[in-house]
Write a protein that holds these residues in place. Structure first.
Motif, PDB file in Angstrom:
ATOM      1  N   LEU A   1     -34.448  29.819   4.286  1.00  0.00           N
ATOM      2  CA  LEU A   1     -33.593  30.483   5.283  1.00  0.00           C
ATOM      3  C   LEU A   1     -34.256  31.771   5.786  1.00  0.00           C
ATOM      4  O   LEU A   1     -34.213  32.082   6.976  1.00  0.00           O
ATOM      5  CB  LEU A   1     -32.213  30.803   4.686  1.00  0.00           C
ATOM      6  N   MET A   2     -34.894  32.499   4.872  1.00  0.00           N
ATOM      7  CA  MET A   2     -35.523  33.769   5.256  1.00  0.00           C
ATOM      8  C   MET A   2     -36.738  33.550   6.157  1.00  0.00           C
ATOM      9  O   MET A   2     -37.169  34.458   6.854  1.00  0.00           O
ATOM     10  CB  MET A   2     -35.923  34.574   4.010  1.00  0.00           C
ATOM     11  N   GLN A   3     -37.282  32.342   6.112  1.00  0.00           N
ATOM     12  CA  GLN A   3     -38.405  32.027   7.002  1.00  0.00           C
ATOM     13  C   GLN A   3     -37.925  31.362   8.288  1.00  0.00           C
ATOM     14  O   GLN A   3     -38.731  30.898   9.097  1.00  0.00           O
ATOM     15  CB  GLN A   3     -39.416  31.117   6.277  1.00  0.00           C
ATOM     16  N   GLY A   4     -36.608  31.287   8.454  1.00  0.00           N
ATOM     17  CA  GLY A   4     -36.040  30.606   9.615  1.00  0.00           C
ATOM     18  C   GLY A   4     -35.699  31.551  10.751  1.00  0.00           C
ATOM     19  O   GLY A   4     -36.379  32.563  10.971  1.00  0.00           O
ATOM     20  N   THR A   5     -34.624  31.234  11.473  1.00  0.00           N
ATOM     21  CA  THR A   5     -34.201  32.028  12.626  1.00  0.00           C
ATOM     22  C   THR A   5     -33.520  33.321  12.161  1.00  0.00           C
ATOM     23  O   THR A   5     -33.194  33.472  10.985  1.00  0.00           O
ATOM     24  CB  THR A   5     -33.170  31.234  13.453  1.00  0.00           C
ATOM     25  N   ASP A   6     -33.297  34.219  13.112  1.00  0.00           N
ATOM     26  CA  ASP A   6     -32.583  35.469  12.802  1.00  0.00           C
ATOM     27  C   ASP A   6     -31.222  35.173  12.183  1.00  0.00           C
ATOM     28  O   ASP A   6     -30.783  35.823  11.237  1.00  0.00           O
ATOM     29  CB  ASP A   6     -32.358  36.293  14.081  1.00  0.00           C
ATOM     30  N   GLU A   7     -30.586  34.184  12.736  1.00  0.00           N
ATOM     31  CA  GLU A   7     -29.249  33.818  12.266  1.00  0.00           C
ATOM     32  C   GLU A   7     -29.304  33.341  10.815  1.00  0.00           C
ATOM     33  O   GLU A   7     -28.435  33.684  10.002  1.00  0.00           O
ATOM     34  CB  GLU A   7     -28.711  32.706  13.172  1.00  0.00           C
ATOM     35  N   GLN A   8     -30.326  32.553  10.496  1.00  0.00           N
ATOM     36  CA  GLN A   8     -30.467  32.058   9.121  1.00  0.00           C
ATOM     37  C   GLN A   8     -30.780  33.203   8.157  1.00  0.00           C
ATOM     38  O   GLN A   8     -30.245  33.262   7.052  1.00  0.00           O
ATOM     39  CB  GLN A   8     -31.570  30.983   9.066  1.00  0.00           C
ATOM     40  N   ARG A   9     -31.647  34.115   8.612  1.00  0.00           N
ATOM     41  CA  ARG A   9     -31.966  35.275   7.770  1.00  0.00           C
ATOM     42  C   ARG A   9     -30.710  36.110   7.506  1.00  0.00           C
ATOM     43  O   ARG A   9     -30.474  36.573   6.402  1.00  0.00           O
ATOM     44  CB  ARG A   9     -33.041  36.141   8.433  1.00  0.00           C
ATOM     45  N   GLN A  10     -29.911  36.255   8.555  1.00  0.00           N
ATOM     46  CA  GLN A  10     -28.676  37.012   8.439  1.00  0.00           C
ATOM     47  C   GLN A  10     -27.737  36.348   7.429  1.00  0.00           C
ATOM     48  O   GLN A  10     -27.099  37.016   6.612  1.00  0.00           O
ATOM     49  CB  GLN A  10     -28.023  37.121   9.832  1.00  0.00           C
ATOM     50  N   MET A  11     -27.699  35.030   7.505  1.00  0.00           N
ATOM     51  CA  MET A  11     -26.825  34.273   6.601  1.00  0.00           C
ATOM     52  C   MET A  11     -27.266  34.482   5.144  1.00  0.00           C
ATOM     53  O   MET A  11     -26.428  34.684   4.254  1.00  0.00           O
ATOM     54  CB  MET A  11     -26.872  32.775   6.959  1.00  0.00           C
ATOM     55  N   ALA A  12     -28.574  34.434   4.918  1.00  0.00           N
ATOM     56  CA  ALA A  12     -29.104  34.607   3.559  1.00  0.00           C
ATOM     57  C   ALA A  12     -28.794  36.022   3.044  1.00  0.00           C
ATOM     58  O   ALA A  12     -28.316  36.198   1.918  1.00  0.00           O
ATOM     59  CB  ALA A  12     -30.607  34.349   3.542  1.00  0.00           C
ATOM     60  N   GLN A  13     -29.042  37.024   3.883  1.00  0.00           N
ATOM     61  CA  GLN A  13     -28.815  38.403   3.466  1.00  0.00           C
ATOM     62  C   GLN A  13     -27.333  38.655   3.174  1.00  0.00           C
ATOM     63  O   GLN A  13     -26.974  39.276   2.168  1.00  0.00           O
ATOM     64  CB  GLN A  13     -29.310  39.381   4.543  1.00  0.00           C
ATOM     65  N   ASP A  14     -26.489  38.123   4.039  1.00  0.00           N
ATOM     66  CA  ASP A  14     -25.049  38.284   3.856  1.00  0.00           C
ATOM     67  C   ASP A  14     -24.603  37.668   2.521  1.00  0.00           C
ATOM     68  O   ASP A  14     -23.782  38.232   1.793  1.00  0.00           O
ATOM     69  CB  ASP A  14     -24.315  37.618   5.035  1.00  0.00           C
ATOM     70  N   SER A  15     -25.181  36.534   2.198  1.00  0.00           N
ATOM     71  CA  SER A  15     -24.820  35.857   0.962  1.00  0.00           C
ATOM     72  C   SER A  15     -25.284  36.663  -0.257  1.00  0.00           C
ATOM     73  O   SER A  15     -24.524  36.849  -1.218  1.00  0.00           O
ATOM     74  CB  SER A  15     -25.442  34.464   0.964  1.00  0.00           C
TER      75      SER A  15
END
Lengths: 101, 333
Positions: B184-198
């Motif tokens: 996820l962290m290597q994906g889109t901004d949205e995916q990175r955001q999702m990972a960080q939020d989690s």
């Protein structure tokens, strides 16, 4: 003496599970499980104890069918071999240096 | 109370032979086995700890099974199913270990369903995003491993042996979680955001998994004297944070603790203040998902009652048949 866990308070009896990890090796105790009968005990044992190819054969035994030595008599029961080190090859030291012995 | 904690091996006059044997085994770092004599407190303490641990594994299936049908790929789905199946297995190893102490499976299940038994507070948090599958593996299973590796040497044999099996399997759980977050962290901004939020949501609850601070942990001292526990809660929590910091750097996530800093003197990462009110609230049943988790477990148990009863009835019938066949055989001879 029955095994703790195998009481009238349980719907399903307790089974002890033994797994042979490979041909040529003994079955080794791996743990226990609950099952209503032996067929399901074998299946449950496969699902519970061999999820990562830990074995090629499984034995299940009703826990209540196992007879063990009395733990309180530990000392006396296993005393006989004590002082009988002549039962070990290492007792015989005079042959030291002699080949193939 | 503290005066009775350490087994006093010199005072042989007023303790029984069995108790002396027990103390000697603990002292020698040997193992206690099911049929050995043991103090009632030792037995009780183990049943409490092992059954709570088993309940945690069983309840712990829920936050993750929530995502099985919605996993982003077939590979992830297969992995998640294997992981949830492992959690069930861990619960069963542990229930069996508790049974060797005389606890019955039915009693333990009833206590859980009636809401009388505890389980790890971490499983009362929701899993609203796919990234939570990553955080559970990385943070929750990571904390569990940190806690459980020393338990492999617990003084009670069956518990230690169950923990050895569990730890072997947990390392797959932690790695697959880390991999989910890394992808996820290597994906889109949205995916990175999702990972960080989690990670933000799971970080503190994961640290609480080690239990209350040492000066507020009523059972710890006795458990350590009995060599069930080998390290204090704070010690293990510190060890965990020290491991997390470099891992977070690899992932590229930040840990949600503004006070987290490296202490040059101790060579450890000092952490900020943990909100223990939250911990106690969740433990007292007022966490986000307590009621739901328990209700689901209760429903599953009740819905499955007919299967258990039918299997038991079938087994009894089969037994009776084998018995009568044997009697006839004997009579024929």
């Amino acid at each position: 003496m029955t095994t703790p866990g195998d009481s009238a308070a349980e719907i399903w009896p307790l089974w002890e599970v033994f797994v042979r990890s490979n041909r040529g090796l003994s079955h080794v105790h791996v743990g226990s499980l609950h099952a209503p009968d032996e067929t399901l005990a074998v299946r449950n044992a496969r699902d519970l104890y061999t999820r990562r190819s830990e074995g090629v054969s499984v034995w299940v035994v009703p826990a209540a069918a196992i007879t063990t030595s009395d733990p309180d008599a530990k000392g006396a029961f296993f005393e006989s071999p004590a002082g009988k080190n002549y039962r070990h090859a290492s007792y015989y030291s005079k042959s030291e240096g002699v080949k193939h012995l | 109370m503290t005066s009775t904690i350490t087994p006093d091996t010199s005072a042989t006059a007023d303790i029984s032979v069995e108790e002396q044997q027990f103390n000697d085994l603990i002292e020698a770092d040997s193992r206690i086995e099911p049929r050995d004599w043991m103090p009632e407190g030792y037995r009780k303490s183990l049943v409490r700890q092992i059954s709570q641990h088993a309940h945690s594994e069983i309840i712990g299936m829920q936050p993750e099974s929530n995502w099985i049908t919605r996993a982003p790929s077939l590979k992830r789905k297969a992995i998640l199913m294997a992981k949830v199946q492992d959690e069930a297995g861990h619960g069963l190893y542990l229930y069996s270990a508790a049974q060797t102490l005389g606890a019955t499976r039915d009693d333990m299940t009833d206590a859980l369903i009636a809401g009388k038994a505890r389980y790890s507070s971490i499983f009362n948090y929701p899993t609203p995003s796919w990234a939570d599958m990553g955080s559970i593996g990385w943070l929750v299973d990571g904390a569990a491993i940190c806690n459980q590796v020393p338990l492999c040497r617990a003084s009670y044999g069956p518990y230690g042996r169950a923990m050895v099996r569990i730890c072997k399997e947990e390392s797959f759980h932690q790695r697959q979680g880390f991999e989910i977050l890394l992808e996820l962290m290597q994906g889109t901004d949205e995916q990175r955001q999702m990972a960080q939020d989690s990670v933000n949501r799971w970080y503190w609850p994961a640290l609480m998994m080690f239990g209350p601070p040492d000066d507020d942990s009523p059972n710890s001292a006795q458990s350590m004297a009995w060599k069930i526990k080998r390290h204090s809660n704070d010690e293990l929590r510190q060890r965990f944070v020290n491991m997390l910091v470099p891992q977070a750097a690899v992932l590229g996530v930040t840990l949600p603790d503004p006070d987290l800093h490296f202490n040059e003197q101790t060579q450890q990462w000092d952490l900020g203040v943990i909100d223990w009110t939250e911990f106690h609230e969740v433990l007292a049943g007022r966490g986000p998902n307590n009621a739901q988790r328990l209700q689901r477990r209760r429903d599953a148990h009740e819905d499955g009652a007919w299967v258990r009863e039918a299997a038991a009835a079938y087994a009894m019938k089969q037994n009776a048949r084998t018995q009568s066949a044997r009697t006839e055989e004997m009579a024929a001879k």
